[in-house]
Structures are given as C-alpha cells and as structure tokens.
Write an enzyme that holds these catalytic residues in place. Structure first.
Site, PDB file in Angstrom:
ATOM      1  N   HIS A  85     -72.123 -46.842  -1.618  1.00  0.00           N
ATOM      2  CA  HIS A  85     -73.620 -46.399  -1.562  1.00  0.00           C
ATOM      3  C   HIS A  85     -73.926 -46.400   0.041  1.00  0.00           C
ATOM      4  O   HIS A  85     -73.222 -47.067   0.783  1.00  0.00           O
ATOM      5  CB  HIS A  85     -74.563 -47.368  -2.134  1.00  0.00           C
ATOM      6  CG  HIS A  85     -74.629 -47.265  -3.472  1.00  0.00           C
ATOM      7  ND1 HIS A  85     -73.957 -47.734  -4.387  1.00  0.00           N
ATOM      8  CD2 HIS A  85     -75.616 -46.418  -4.170  1.00  0.00           C
ATOM      9  CE1 HIS A  85     -74.113 -47.586  -5.617  1.00  0.00           C
ATOM     10  NE2 HIS A  85     -75.255 -46.619  -5.543  1.00  0.00           N
ATOM     11  N   LYS A 125     -78.637 -49.885   1.691  1.00  0.00           N
ATOM     12  CA  LYS A 125     -78.764 -50.307   0.247  1.00  0.00           C
ATOM     13  C   LYS A 125     -78.921 -51.951   0.363  1.00  0.00           C
ATOM     14  O   LYS A 125     -77.853 -52.697   1.247  1.00  0.00           O
ATOM     15  CB  LYS A 125     -77.583 -50.150  -0.649  1.00  0.00           C
ATOM     16  CG  LYS A 125     -77.874 -50.495  -2.005  1.00  0.00           C
ATOM     17  CD  LYS A 125     -77.050 -49.849  -3.012  1.00  0.00           C
ATOM     18  CE  LYS A 125     -77.090 -50.347  -4.489  1.00  0.00           C
ATOM     19  NZ  LYS A 125     -78.631 -50.397  -4.880  1.00  0.00           N
TER      20      LYS A 125
HETATM   21  N1  LIG Z   1     -82.465 -47.101 -11.369  1.00  0.00           N
HETATM   22  C1  LIG Z   1     -82.040 -46.041 -10.313  1.00  0.00           C
HETATM   23  O1  LIG Z   1     -81.843 -44.638 -11.005  1.00  0.00           O
HETATM   24  C2  LIG Z   1     -82.012 -45.996  -8.911  1.00  0.00           C
HETATM   25  C3  LIG Z   1     -82.332 -47.225  -8.158  1.00  0.00           C
HETATM   26  N2  LIG Z   1     -82.396 -47.330  -7.082  1.00  0.00           N
HETATM   27  C4  LIG Z   1     -83.093 -48.584  -6.726  1.00  0.00           C
HETATM   28  O2  LIG Z   1     -84.328 -48.552  -6.288  1.00  0.00           O
HETATM   29  C5  LIG Z   1     -84.690 -49.208  -5.167  1.00  0.00           C
HETATM   30  C6  LIG Z   1     -85.504 -48.630  -3.973  1.00  0.00           C
HETATM   31  O3  LIG Z   1     -84.622 -47.803  -3.725  1.00  0.00           O
HETATM   32  P1  LIG Z   1     -84.717 -46.812  -2.302  1.00  0.00           P
HETATM   33  O4  LIG Z   1     -86.103 -45.882  -2.598  1.00  0.00           O
HETATM   34  O5  LIG Z   1     -83.603 -46.018  -2.106  1.00  0.00           O
HETATM   35  O6  LIG Z   1     -85.121 -47.809  -1.188  1.00  0.00           O
HETATM   36  P2  LIG Z   1     -85.878 -47.825   0.028  1.00  0.00           P
HETATM   37  O7  LIG Z   1     -85.961 -48.992   0.720  1.00  0.00           O
HETATM   38  O8  LIG Z   1     -85.915 -46.500   0.664  1.00  0.00           O
HETATM   39  O9  LIG Z   1     -87.872 -48.181  -0.638  1.00  0.00           O
HETATM   40  C7  LIG Z   1     -88.135 -49.216  -1.203  1.00  0.00           C
HETATM   41  C8  LIG Z   1     -89.556 -49.322  -0.612  1.00  0.00           C
HETATM   42  O10 LIG Z   1     -90.092 -50.525  -1.225  1.00  0.00           O
HETATM   43  C9  LIG Z   1     -91.054 -51.007  -0.443  1.00  0.00           C
HETATM   44  N3  LIG Z   1     -91.467 -52.295  -0.642  1.00  0.00           N
HETATM   45  C10 LIG Z   1     -91.303 -53.483  -0.078  1.00  0.00           C
HETATM   46  N4  LIG Z   1     -91.968 -54.470  -0.589  1.00  0.00           N
HETATM   47  C11 LIG Z   1     -92.766 -53.617  -1.647  1.00  0.00           C
HETATM   48  C12 LIG Z   1     -93.656 -54.280  -2.666  1.00  0.00           C
HETATM   49  N5  LIG Z   1     -93.930 -55.702  -2.634  1.00  0.00           N
HETATM   50  N6  LIG Z   1     -94.288 -53.599  -3.500  1.00  0.00           N
HETATM   51  C13 LIG Z   1     -93.765 -51.926  -3.587  1.00  0.00           C
HETATM   52  N7  LIG Z   1     -93.068 -51.581  -2.545  1.00  0.00           N
HETATM   53  C14 LIG Z   1     -92.572 -52.597  -1.785  1.00  0.00           C
HETATM   54  C15 LIG Z   1     -90.230 -50.796   1.000  1.00  0.00           C
HETATM   55  O11 LIG Z   1     -91.342 -50.987   2.066  1.00  0.00           O
HETATM   56  P3  LIG Z   1     -90.700 -51.540   3.688  1.00  0.00           P
HETATM   57  O12 LIG Z   1     -89.636 -50.674   3.952  1.00  0.00           O
HETATM   58  O13 LIG Z   1     -92.073 -51.412   4.143  1.00  0.00           O
HETATM   59  O14 LIG Z   1     -90.217 -52.887   3.153  1.00  0.00           O
HETATM   60  C16 LIG Z   1     -89.608 -49.419   0.761  1.00  0.00           C
HETATM   61  O15 LIG Z   1     -90.509 -48.492   1.331  1.00  0.00           O
HETATM   62  C17 LIG Z   1     -83.585 -50.139  -5.001  1.00  0.00           C
HETATM   63  O16 LIG Z   1     -83.521 -51.278  -5.787  1.00  0.00           O
HETATM   64  C18 LIG Z   1     -82.216 -49.271  -5.547  1.00  0.00           C
HETATM   65  O17 LIG Z   1     -81.266 -50.020  -5.706  1.00  0.00           O
HETATM   66  C19 LIG Z   1     -82.304 -46.267  -6.270  1.00  0.00           C
HETATM   67  C20 LIG Z   1     -82.094 -45.186  -6.701  1.00  0.00           C
HETATM   68  C21 LIG Z   1     -81.876 -44.767  -8.165  1.00  0.00           C
HETATM   69  O1  LIG Z   2     -79.702 -48.049  -3.684  1.00  0.00           O
HETATM   70  C1  LIG Z   2     -79.413 -46.994  -4.318  1.00  0.00           C
HETATM   71  O2  LIG Z   2     -79.624 -45.982  -3.502  1.00  0.00           O
HETATM   72  C2  LIG Z   2     -79.044 -46.766  -5.701  1.00  0.00           C
HETATM   73  N1  LIG Z   2     -79.063 -47.674  -6.615  1.00  0.00           N
HETATM   74  C3  LIG Z   2     -78.909 -47.808  -7.958  1.00  0.00           C
HETATM   75  C4  LIG Z   2     -77.998 -48.813  -7.972  1.00  0.00           C
HETATM   76  O3  LIG Z   2     -77.982 -50.055  -7.487  1.00  0.00           O
HETATM   77  O4  LIG Z   2     -76.894 -48.742  -8.810  1.00  0.00           O
HETATM   78  C5  LIG Z   2     -78.575 -46.733  -8.481  1.00  0.00           C
HETATM   79  C6  LIG Z   2     -77.824 -45.555  -7.701  1.00  0.00           C
HETATM   80  O5  LIG Z   2     -76.554 -45.803  -7.597  1.00  0.00           O
HETATM   81  C7  LIG Z   2     -78.526 -45.473  -6.168  1.00  0.00           C
END
Ligand SMILES: NC(=O)C1=CN([C@@H]2O[C@H](COP(=O)(O)OP(=O)(O)OC[C@H]3O[C@@H](n4cnc5c(N)ncnc54)[C@H](OP(=O)(O)O)[C@@H]3O)[C@@H](O)[C@H]2O)C=CC1
Ligand SMILES: O=C(O)C1=N[C@H](C(=O)O)C[C@H](O)C1
Length: 232
Positions: free
Chosen positions: A129, A133
């Site tokens: 990744h 992450k």
């Molecule tokens: N299940 C799936 O298919 C997938 C899962 N993921 C997961 O999704 C999550 C997010 O990924 P991604 O968008 O890449 O990460 P990012 O870091 O780009 O986005 C996460 C956001 O959450 C914000 N945040 C912090 N605290 C809070 C809060 N209390 N409430 C709401 N938002 C908050 C952060 O703000 P700030 O930067 O200001 O702290 C940031 O903007 C990760 O856990 C990742 O592993 C990702 C892709 C696919």
């Molecule tokens: O953090 C990410 O970007 C992603 N998180 C998910 C995971 O932890 O499996 C899904 C995807 O692989 C992208």
C-alpha cells in the site's frame, strides 16, 4: 439518498464523486466528530482507526444506517454488532468494498480448502500500500489470513514476523502511491502458486461502498459484502 461522509480524505473524496454520479447528495463531509447526523439518510465512514468506532456508535445511537470501510479498529467490531442488534439498526463493515477483492476472497477460501492437506507447500501473504496508510497489515490481508487460518489446524493466527511458529506470515510493504495489492503464495521446493489482486485506483472501493449504502437503506441488521453482492 442524503449521504454523510464521515472522513473526507482520499476515500471520502472518491466516494463523493461516485455518489453524485449515481444521483445521491452529500449532506455532511467531515474530518472530525462535530456533525449533525440527523440530516443524513445514511452514513459512510472512511476515517481513521481511532475514530471509526465512535462514528459507527454515534450513527447507530441516532438510528442512521452506517457503512464502514475504515480498517484497524476491529477489536471493537463485536461491540458495534451488539449495539446494532440492540438498537435494531443497520450496519455493514467490509475490509474491502471492491467487487474484484470480494471475488478474490472467495478464490482464497477455495484455494485454502484445496491446499491445507498438502504439507509440502508453505502459505504466506504479501500486501503493498501507499506510504500514508496508518495500519499494517491491511484489513484485506487480515480477511485473507482468516480465510486461510480456518482451514489450517496448525495455524493459530497471523504475524508480521516472518518465522513465527504456528502463525501465517504477512509481509506489509509501503511504496509511494500504491492503492492496494494483495498476493497469497503457496510455495514448495518445486513450484509456486500465487493468486494476486491489484487495485489500479480507489474507484472500485468507492463504488462498492456506494452500492452497499444503496442496498442497506431500508434494511435492519448486520450485513457483509457477501450479502450485498449475493455471493453463494
Ligand atoms: N474497506 C475498503 O474498501 C477500503 C478501506 N480503506 C480504509 O479507509 C480508511 C480511510 O482511508 P483513506 O481515505 O485512504 O485515508 P485518509 O487519511 O485519506 O482519510 C481519512 C480521513 O479521516 C479524517 N478523520 C480524522 N478523524 C476523524 C473523525 N473523528 N471523524 C471523521 N473523519 C476523521 C482524516 O482527517 P485528518 O487528515 O484531518 O486527520 C482524513 O481526512 C483507512 O482506514 C483505510 O484503510 C481505504 C480504502 C478502501
Ligand atoms: O488504506 C488503504 O488505502 C486501503 N485499505 C484497505 C485495507 O486495509 O485493506 C483496503 C484497500 O486495500 C486500500
């Protein structure tokens, strides 16, 4: 649907684009806990490991169906399930919302059933990744590991350490902007079997989350992507 985006980072922004293309409106986009969830029909949480459980419980306590894709908070998953059942709410968590990965999960389960009795093969997982992450191993790698471990009586869990006895080894690599690559490997002295999923962007994850939200609205219960995609 009026959607609340709890977490407006890389995934929140990609989900916004796809949700609007599919005719939905975004009524909340937030990166903190200060929001009025009553404005939304449904919430989609892609936040951070330390915030996800609070976001989910806040939605369930206010009778708002909630989808969570945030990884790294699963020590509290059973509590979220219990609260959803108590409140007669609606909740889906998936470590990966993409159609391709959910098919890959099924392939992984089937392959593990075929391989577990072949002692000449050692099984391992690698995930790659982007460097932003927060959690390791990925939630997807943990789901893959659980699918394998349930078939292997000699494996008691997974480990990021390469040679831990009784544990399925997972290697987690962090490279530039990689959206998510997962490989399951069975290696013997004479050959190697790999199955691999490579995400080319975040679009597949985001589309799956919006499709899951469309499916969940109006239902009651705790569901998974297997229910949404009608797999099996
Ligand atoms: N299940 C799936 O298919 C997938 C899962 N993921 C997961 O999704 C999550 C997010 O990924 P991604 O968008 O890449 O990460 P990012 O870091 O780009 O986005 C996460 C956001 O959450 C914000 N945040 C912090 N605290 C809070 C809060 N209390 N409430 C709401 N938002 C908050 C952060 O703000 P700030 O930067 O200001 O702290 C940031 O903007 C990760 O856990 C990742 O592993 C990702 C892709 C696919
Ligand atoms: O953090 C990410 O970007 C992603 N998180 C998910 C995971 O932890 O499996 C899904 C995807 O692989 C992208």
């Amino acid at each position: 649907m009026k959607i609340a985006l709890l977490g407006y980072g890389k995934m929140g922004k990609t989900i916004e684009q796809i949700a609007i293309q599919r005719g939905h409106s975004i009524v909340i986009k937030t990166n903190n806990e200060d929001y009025d969830i009553s404005k939304a029909d449904i919430a989609i949480d892609f936040s951070i490991p330390t915030a996800a459980f609070n976001n989910i419980t806040h939605c369930l306590n206010n009778n708002i169906p909630v989808i969570s894709g945030t990884t790294g908070w699963l020590e509290n998953y059973d509590k979220a399930v219990a609260l959803c059942e108590e409140k007669k709410g609606a909740f889906i968590y998936a470590s990966n919302f993409s159609l391709g990965v959910n098919i890959f999960f099924e392939l992984n389960n089937t392959l593990a059933k075929m391989m577990h009795s072949l002692k000449e093969y050692n099984v391992s997982i690698e995930e790659i990744h982007h460097t932003q992450k927060l959690d390791a191993p990925s939630g997807t790698a943990i789901t893959l590991a659980n699918g394998i471990i349930k078939e292997y009586s000699n494996l008691n869990g997974w480990s990021l350490e390469p040679n831990k006895e009784d544990a399925l080894p997972i290697t987690a690599k962090r490279i530039d902007a990689v959206p998510g690559t997962h490989t399951v490997t069975y290696q013997s002295k004479v050959d190697t079997i790999d199955i691999k999923h490579t995400a080319h962007s975040r679009e597949g994850f985001a589309l799956g989350a919006v499709v899951a939200a469309e499916w969940l609205l109006g239902k009651t219960g705790v569901f998974s992507m297997k229910d949404v995609l009608n797999i099996n």
